[in-house]
Design a protein around this motif. Structure first.
Motif, PDB file in Angstrom:
ATOM      1  N   SER A 285       0.871  -1.345   0.038  1.00  0.00           N
ATOM      2  CA  SER A 285      -0.044  -0.171   0.030  1.00  0.00           C
ATOM      3  C   SER A 285       0.864   1.310   0.044  1.00  0.00           C
ATOM      4  N   ALA A 286       0.288   2.519  -0.497  1.00  0.00           N
ATOM      5  CA  ALA A 286       0.679   3.548  -0.420  1.00  0.00           C
ATOM      6  C   ALA A 286       0.040   4.790  -0.117  1.00  0.00           C
ATOM      7  N   VAL A 287       0.408   5.733   0.359  1.00  0.00           N
ATOM      8  CA  VAL A 287      -0.363   6.955   0.637  1.00  0.00           C
ATOM      9  C   VAL A 287       0.610   8.176  -0.046  1.00  0.00           C
ATOM     10  N   ALA A 288       0.052   8.779  -1.194  1.00  0.00           N
ATOM     11  CA  ALA A 288       0.770   9.918  -1.717  1.00  0.00           C
ATOM     12  C   ALA A 288       0.018  11.277  -1.588  1.00  0.00           C
ATOM     13  N   GLY A 289       0.911  12.351  -1.516  1.00  0.00           N
ATOM     14  CA  GLY A 289       0.255  13.823  -1.379  1.00  0.00           C
ATOM     15  C   GLY A 289       0.863  14.522  -2.408  1.00  0.00           C
ATOM     16  N   LEU A 290       0.835  15.633  -2.256  1.00  0.00           N
ATOM     17  CA  LEU A 290       1.472  16.601  -3.249  1.00  0.00           C
ATOM     18  C   LEU A 290       2.963  16.451  -3.459  1.00  0.00           C
ATOM     19  N   ARG A 291       3.599  16.308  -2.376  1.00  0.00           N
ATOM     20  CA  ARG A 291       5.074  16.335  -2.411  1.00  0.00           C
ATOM     21  C   ARG A 291       5.621  14.647  -1.834  1.00  0.00           C
ATOM     22  N   ARG A 294       4.599   7.645   1.313  1.00  0.00           N
ATOM     23  CA  ARG A 294       4.937   6.512   2.138  1.00  0.00           C
ATOM     24  C   ARG A 294       4.405   5.064   1.610  1.00  0.00           C
ATOM     25  N   VAL A 295       4.862   4.117   2.139  1.00  0.00           N
ATOM     26  CA  VAL A 295       4.643   2.886   1.598  1.00  0.00           C
ATOM     27  C   VAL A 295       4.610   1.953   2.701  1.00  0.00           C
ATOM     28  N   GLN A 296       3.965   0.726   2.572  1.00  0.00           N
ATOM     29  CA  GLN A 296       3.730  -0.455   3.575  1.00  0.00           C
ATOM     30  C   GLN A 296       3.935  -1.726   2.770  1.00  0.00           C
ATOM     31  N   ALA A 300       6.047  -6.333   5.265  1.00  0.00           N
ATOM     32  CA  ALA A 300       6.358  -5.513   6.533  1.00  0.00           C
ATOM     33  C   ALA A 300       5.063  -5.037   7.109  1.00  0.00           C
ATOM     34  N   THR A 301       3.982  -5.509   6.623  1.00  0.00           N
ATOM     35  CA  THR A 301       2.585  -5.134   7.346  1.00  0.00           C
ATOM     36  C   THR A 301       2.237  -5.747   8.679  1.00  0.00           C
ATOM     37  N   PRO A 302       2.165  -4.918   9.827  1.00  0.00           N
ATOM     38  CA  PRO A 302       1.822  -5.245  11.128  1.00  0.00           C
ATOM     39  C   PRO A 302       0.371  -6.072  11.151  1.00  0.00           C
ATOM     40  N   LYS A 303       0.140  -6.643  12.183  1.00  0.00           N
ATOM     41  CA  LYS A 303      -1.109  -7.280  12.439  1.00  0.00           C
ATOM     42  C   LYS A 303      -1.901  -6.656  13.581  1.00  0.00           C
ATOM     43  N   GLN A 319       4.489   3.314  11.076  1.00  0.00           N
ATOM     44  CA  GLN A 319       4.693   1.737  10.590  1.00  0.00           C
ATOM     45  C   GLN A 319       5.109   1.834   8.979  1.00  0.00           C
ATOM     46  N   TRP A 320       5.174   3.161   8.477  1.00  0.00           N
ATOM     47  CA  TRP A 320       5.284   3.258   7.004  1.00  0.00           C
ATOM     48  C   TRP A 320       6.501   3.750   6.702  1.00  0.00           C
ATOM     49  N   GLN A 321       7.033   3.524   5.488  1.00  0.00           N
ATOM     50  CA  GLN A 321       8.610   3.987   4.999  1.00  0.00           C
ATOM     51  C   GLN A 321       8.477   5.050   3.919  1.00  0.00           C
ATOM     52  N   ARG A 322       9.131   5.885   4.124  1.00  0.00           N
ATOM     53  CA  ARG A 322       8.945   7.189   3.157  1.00  0.00           C
ATOM     54  C   ARG A 322       9.476   6.790   1.915  1.00  0.00           C
ATOM     55  N   VAL A 323       8.965   7.266   0.606  1.00  0.00           N
ATOM     56  CA  VAL A 323       9.934   6.908  -0.915  1.00  0.00           C
ATOM     57  C   VAL A 323      10.755   8.310  -1.012  1.00  0.00           C
ATOM     58  N   PRO A 324      11.988   7.737  -1.501  1.00  0.00           N
ATOM     59  CA  PRO A 324      13.026   8.749  -1.526  1.00  0.00           C
ATOM     60  C   PRO A 324      12.583   9.688  -2.824  1.00  0.00           C
ATOM     61  N   ASP A 325      13.072  10.792  -2.756  1.00  0.00           N
ATOM     62  CA  ASP A 325      12.822  11.619  -4.153  1.00  0.00           C
ATOM     63  C   ASP A 325      13.527  11.162  -5.280  1.00  0.00           C
TER      64      ASP A 325
END
Length: 384
Positions: A285-291, A294-296, A300-303, A319-325
């Protein structure tokens, strides 16, 4: 040896917020500040804006501020000028269709904000006319160039998600009513008779974001609301809001994914950015905004365990990891202007044309119809 070619661009609507800040200041003038646009073949394009609009004093003030020469309130005269190559439109929606039609008829290449027309028939007519006249044409689809969505596209192209299941979008902020604090948006946005409404404004955006990243929209079901029915205009006078200021949409996508997007000018922000998209897939999964993005990943998905009797012991966002530029991101409006200019003067490919703009108009039109009739509607494919 470098050859400099002057490109005269009629820019209609630069006294408005978007036309001035994003298109004139951060795109065309930014290109001039960097010495023009290098096409890579020894040619450098030098954009020369012709500021066009109804308020001559406002146009002249902008021209003087930035050292520009050309100002006009006469659309027909500007379009008759053989030295003008491109017509750009950032006017209010209700005025756009007629002006763009005149520009195409005059043989000008056309680049325009959206929606391109107030209805699908008009939008398709513009696309057909442009094809018949043989002019180049493009529609602003700026959110595709946001750093957050570029990172999301990178994840999709890399197969990060596996099979994409759903997309959930949240967009909006509180627009002040205009009585005790000045509204951040012009009053016409809240009058349906003037082409206002959040569906007309935002559904064209959602169409191209969904289409480009996840698949063509095949059906729409929408609920609209006018949550704030009384507002105050630029002169401090109260008026009745006749257009929707919030829309709650469900979109089926080609391929089986489902998208849900809430759009509102009557919501207070409790998220990291003004727009966010959560994408869930079988592998991650990912959550993307304007800039940011973040991904999971699946591995690495918790229970999580639902227990309302005990406080949560972990911060879920941690618990989410930032995607680098992994690169530098230019202003999205400027990046698309560069692509369009390369399309016109170097024959580079460009797919965000008036037909793509018509798809956005179609989705807005069907979204309003869905809300009025209280039912889900199919979104048929359109073609010229």
């Amino acid at each position: 040896m470098t050859r400099t070619t002057t490109v005269r661009i009629a820019m209609n609507g630069v006294t408005g917020r978007m036309g001035y800040r994003q298109h004139l200041l951060r795109s065309i003038l930014a290109l001039r500040d960097q010495g023009g646009l290098d096409l890579g073949d020894g040619t450098v394009l030098w954009p020369e804006p012709v500021l066009l609009g109804r308020r001559e004093h406002a146009l002249r003030e902008i021209a003087e501020r930035h050292g520009l020469e050309h100002v006009s309130t006469d659309l027909d005269a500007v379009l008759a000028d053989p030295d003008v190559d491109i017509y750009f439109d950032a006017q209010v929606t209700a005025a756009r269709e007629e002006a763009v039609r005149k520009a195409i008829a005059a043989g000008k290449h056309v680049y325009t904000e959206k929606p391109t027309a107030t209805g699908l028939d008009g939008a398709l007519a513009l696309a057909r006319l442009a094809r018949e006249k043989g002019v180049r044409h493009g529609v602003v689809q700026d959110k595709l160039f946001l750093p957050g969505l570029l990172k999301l596209k990178r994840l999709i192209d890399g197969g990060f998600f596996g099979r994409i299941l759903s997309v959930r979008g949240e967009f909006g902020y509180w627009v002040f009513e205009g009585d005790w604090q000045q509204a951040q948006r012009p009053s016409w946005n809240y009058r349906a008779e003037d082409g206002g409404g959040i569906v007309v404004d935002m559904f064209p955006h959602w169409e191209y974001v969904l289409h480009e990243l996840f698949g063509r929209v095949t059906s729409v079901q929408a609920l609209t609301a006018t949550h704030v029915p009384r507002r105050w205009d630029e002169h401090g006078k109260p008026y009745t809001a006749t257009a929707d200021d919030a829309a709650y949409g469900i979109f089926e996508l080609d391929g089986g994914a489902v998208a849900q997007i809430n759009s509102s000018w009557a919501v207070r922000v409790h998220r990291d950015e003004l727009v966010e998209f959560q994408v869930d897939g079988t592998q991650g999964s990912a959550v993307a905004g304007l800039r940011e993005c973040r991904v999971q990943h699946r591995s690495a998905t918790p229970k999580p365990v639902w227990n309302p009797d005990l406080p949560a012991t972990e911060r879920f966002r941690d618990q989410w990891q930032r995607v680098p530029d992994n690169g530098e991101f230019d202003n999205g409006f400027k990046a698309q202007w560069e692509l369009f200019l390369r399309h016109v003067y170097a024959g580079a490919p460009y797919r965000w044309d008036l037909l793509a703009g018509a798809r956005g108009v179609q989705l807005a039109e069907l979204g309003l119809k869905s809300a009025a009739e209280g039912r889900r509607l199919a979104v048929p494919e359109i073609a010229l």
